[in-house]
Design a protein around this motif. Sequence first.
Motif, PDB file in Angstrom:
ATOM      1  N   PHE A 143       9.276  56.073  36.742  1.00 36.70           N
ATOM      2  CA  PHE A 143       9.096  55.392  35.526  1.00 36.70           C
ATOM      3  C   PHE A 143       7.950  55.920  34.522  1.00 36.70           C
ATOM      4  N   THR A 144       8.266  56.240  33.354  1.00 36.38           N
ATOM      5  CA  THR A 144       7.483  56.329  32.266  1.00 36.38           C
ATOM      6  C   THR A 144       7.529  55.739  31.042  1.00 36.38           C
ATOM      7  N   GLY A 145       8.346  54.438  31.065  1.00 34.36           N
ATOM      8  CA  GLY A 145       8.807  53.949  30.032  1.00 34.36           C
ATOM      9  C   GLY A 145      10.192  54.181  29.936  1.00 34.36           C
ATOM     10  N   ILE A 146      10.746  53.163  29.246  1.00 38.58           N
ATOM     11  CA  ILE A 146      12.221  53.233  28.757  1.00 38.58           C
ATOM     12  C   ILE A 146      12.321  53.403  26.938  1.00 38.58           C
ATOM     13  N   LYS A 147      12.422  54.569  26.551  1.00 41.54           N
ATOM     14  CA  LYS A 147      12.190  54.655  24.999  1.00 41.54           C
ATOM     15  C   LYS A 147      13.627  55.060  24.511  1.00 41.54           C
ATOM     16  N   LYS A 148      14.567  55.639  25.255  1.00 37.98           N
ATOM     17  CA  LYS A 148      15.973  55.942  24.678  1.00 37.98           C
ATOM     18  C   LYS A 148      16.738  55.734  25.674  1.00 37.98           C
ATOM     19  N   VAL A 149      17.760  54.855  25.350  1.00 34.37           N
ATOM     20  CA  VAL A 149      18.936  54.219  26.051  1.00 34.37           C
ATOM     21  C   VAL A 149      20.302  54.905  25.690  1.00 34.37           C
ATOM     22  N   LEU A 150      20.843  55.393  26.346  1.00 33.29           N
ATOM     23  CA  LEU A 150      22.322  55.846  26.013  1.00 33.29           C
ATOM     24  C   LEU A 150      23.341  54.914  26.662  1.00 33.29           C
ATOM     25  N   PHE A 151      24.330  54.282  25.769  1.00 33.74           N
ATOM     26  CA  PHE A 151      25.221  53.115  26.244  1.00 33.74           C
ATOM     27  C   PHE A 151      26.615  53.846  26.356  1.00 33.74           C
ATOM     28  N   ALA A 152      27.014  54.538  27.232  1.00 30.35           N
ATOM     29  CA  ALA A 152      28.363  55.297  27.271  1.00 30.35           C
ATOM     30  C   ALA A 152      29.473  54.363  27.609  1.00 30.35           C
ATOM     31  N   CYS A 153      30.307  54.188  26.620  1.00 34.09           N
ATOM     32  CA  CYS A 153      31.173  53.000  26.803  1.00 34.09           C
ATOM     33  C   CYS A 153      32.768  53.629  26.377  1.00 34.09           C
ATOM     34  N   ASP A 154      33.774  52.895  26.574  1.00 34.93           N
ATOM     35  CA  ASP A 154      35.232  53.117  26.323  1.00 34.93           C
ATOM     36  C   ASP A 154      35.635  52.314  25.251  1.00 34.93           C
ATOM     37  N   ILE A 155      35.600  52.583  23.966  1.00 33.65           N
ATOM     38  CA  ILE A 155      35.949  51.879  22.688  1.00 33.65           C
ATOM     39  C   ILE A 155      37.342  51.352  23.199  1.00 33.65           C
ATOM     40  N   GLU A 156      38.243  52.521  23.465  1.00 36.81           N
ATOM     41  CA  GLU A 156      39.401  52.175  23.503  1.00 36.81           C
ATOM     42  C   GLU A 156      40.163  51.006  24.457  1.00 36.81           C
ATOM     43  N   LYS A 157      39.140  50.917  25.582  1.00 38.13           N
ATOM     44  CA  LYS A 157      39.501  49.823  26.730  1.00 38.13           C
ATOM     45  C   LYS A 157      39.044  48.406  26.216  1.00 38.13           C
ATOM     46  N   GLY A 158      37.906  48.729  25.204  1.00 45.03           N
ATOM     47  CA  GLY A 158      37.212  47.429  24.432  1.00 45.03           C
ATOM     48  C   GLY A 158      36.070  47.289  25.380  1.00 45.03           C
ATOM     49  N   VAL A 159      34.981  46.533  24.711  1.00 42.28           N
ATOM     50  CA  VAL A 159      33.701  46.431  25.629  1.00 42.28           C
ATOM     51  C   VAL A 159      33.368  44.663  25.288  1.00 42.28           C
ATOM     52  N   ALA A 160      33.318  43.909  26.328  1.00 35.70           N
ATOM     53  CA  ALA A 160      33.191  42.614  26.289  1.00 35.70           C
ATOM     54  C   ALA A 160      31.671  42.089  25.738  1.00 35.70           C
ATOM     55  N   VAL A 161      31.745  40.917  24.993  1.00 36.71           N
ATOM     56  CA  VAL A 161      30.874  40.543  24.350  1.00 36.71           C
ATOM     57  C   VAL A 161      29.559  40.332  25.423  1.00 36.71           C
ATOM     58  N   ASP A 162      29.797  39.880  26.610  1.00 27.01           N
ATOM     59  CA  ASP A 162      28.550  39.492  27.471  1.00 27.01           C
ATOM     60  C   ASP A 162      28.074  40.916  28.114  1.00 27.01           C
ATOM     61  N   VAL A 163      28.814  42.113  27.762  1.00 27.72           N
ATOM     62  CA  VAL A 163      28.048  43.217  28.013  1.00 27.72           C
ATOM     63  C   VAL A 163      27.169  43.864  27.140  1.00 27.72           C
ATOM     64  N   LEU A 164      27.802  43.390  25.851  1.00 27.51           N
ATOM     65  CA  LEU A 164      26.808  44.062  24.895  1.00 27.51           C
ATOM     66  C   LEU A 164      25.688  43.005  24.568  1.00 27.51           C
ATOM     67  N   GLU A 165      25.764  41.730  24.809  1.00 28.83           N
ATOM     68  CA  GLU A 165      24.644  40.972  25.327  1.00 28.83           C
ATOM     69  C   GLU A 165      23.416  41.520  26.076  1.00 28.83           C
ATOM     70  N   LYS A 166      23.979  41.829  27.386  1.00 31.79           N
ATOM     71  CA  LYS A 166      23.047  42.518  28.123  1.00 31.79           C
ATOM     72  C   LYS A 166      22.441  43.833  27.829  1.00 31.79           C
ATOM     73  N   VAL A 167      23.075  44.602  27.102  1.00 37.81           N
ATOM     74  CA  VAL A 167      22.839  45.955  26.691  1.00 37.81           C
ATOM     75  C   VAL A 167      21.634  45.556  25.544  1.00 37.81           C
ATOM     76  N   LYS A 168      21.890  44.749  24.631  1.00 33.61           N
ATOM     77  CA  LYS A 168      20.988  44.321  23.743  1.00 33.61           C
ATOM     78  C   LYS A 168      19.617  43.904  24.316  1.00 33.61           C
ATOM     79  N   GLU A 169      19.827  42.919  25.394  1.00 39.27           N
ATOM     80  CA  GLU A 169      18.584  42.362  25.866  1.00 39.27           C
ATOM     81  C   GLU A 169      17.979  43.517  26.564  1.00 39.27           C
ATOM     82  N   ALA A 170      18.288  44.588  27.076  1.00 34.63           N
ATOM     83  CA  ALA A 170      17.712  45.358  27.886  1.00 34.63           C
ATOM     84  C   ALA A 170      16.963  46.377  26.590  1.00 34.63           C
ATOM     85  N   VAL A 171      17.632  46.579  25.664  1.00 39.28           N
ATOM     86  CA  VAL A 171      17.070  47.482  24.247  1.00 39.28           C
ATOM     87  C   VAL A 171      15.963  46.618  23.888  1.00 39.28           C
TER      88      VAL A 171
END
Length: 270
Positions: A143-171
């Motif tokens: 652990f040296t800090g979290i400065k850059k986050v890569l969110f690899a998702c499948d746009i074609e399958k769709g991304v649920a709202v609650d998933v986006l909320e959790k990603v946003k919370e972490a960022v």
Amino acid sequence: MKTIIIASDFSNEAENATEYVINLAKETSAKLIIFHLHKISIHAENARLSFSVIQSSIEQNHKNVENRIKTLALKHGIAIEADWAMGDFYQELQLSIDRHQADLVVMGMDDKSLEQDLLGSTTSEAIHKIEVPILAVPLKAKFTGIKKVLFACDIEKGVAVDVLEKVKEAVLKFHAELEVFHVSNNLNKIEQDKNELGGINEGFKDIEYMYKEVHSDAVIQEIKDEMKRIHADLLIMVPYKYGFWSSLVHKSKTRVMISGMDIPLLSIHA
């Protein structure tokens, strides 16, 4: 992340994950709980020891685990609770999650191996069985800090709202830069993908992020290359559920990615 459960068997991988998360928790003020599942050794079972001897061994293990966690808490100057259990690992872990209302589980990962690629591991199995977000920490990760986050998702399958909320919370928690990354192997869906970004835009309307899309059949390799290119500190992916027959021939991208990584992977179920 208010309550974090670290699933530990005190192996090198689990100890490294514990060290990683202790440093992470200091930045987030999260409550830490170490979950340990005790199994009676096959030698003790085959020896047909008396109940009193086995019970004494179980009690000693319980005491040893609690003392070990107390020592760890004193070393780092942080409160850590112990949660000791026996039985089926996934069932007992779920009970621990429910009991403590945990919103994140942390598990260690071994280095890449042929067995792990073919059969998976306890961590990769947990990702598909436990619906609370799981942070898989590889042995090489520090652990040296979290400065850059890569969110690899499948746009074609769709991304649920609650998933986006959790990603946003972490960022937001780590004040990190976010890149949304999509690999498509269907060239005919370019325009549709642009339209499907509406959900991403709405979910991330309060934060800045970069979106990148590439078209390739080598999905896993493209993600790995992008991780290196932006020097990501954290990879986020969404595991998808498959039916029985398709699961026999489908090799989970999340499982493949988790093998041999050198940065943590955060798995978030829809």
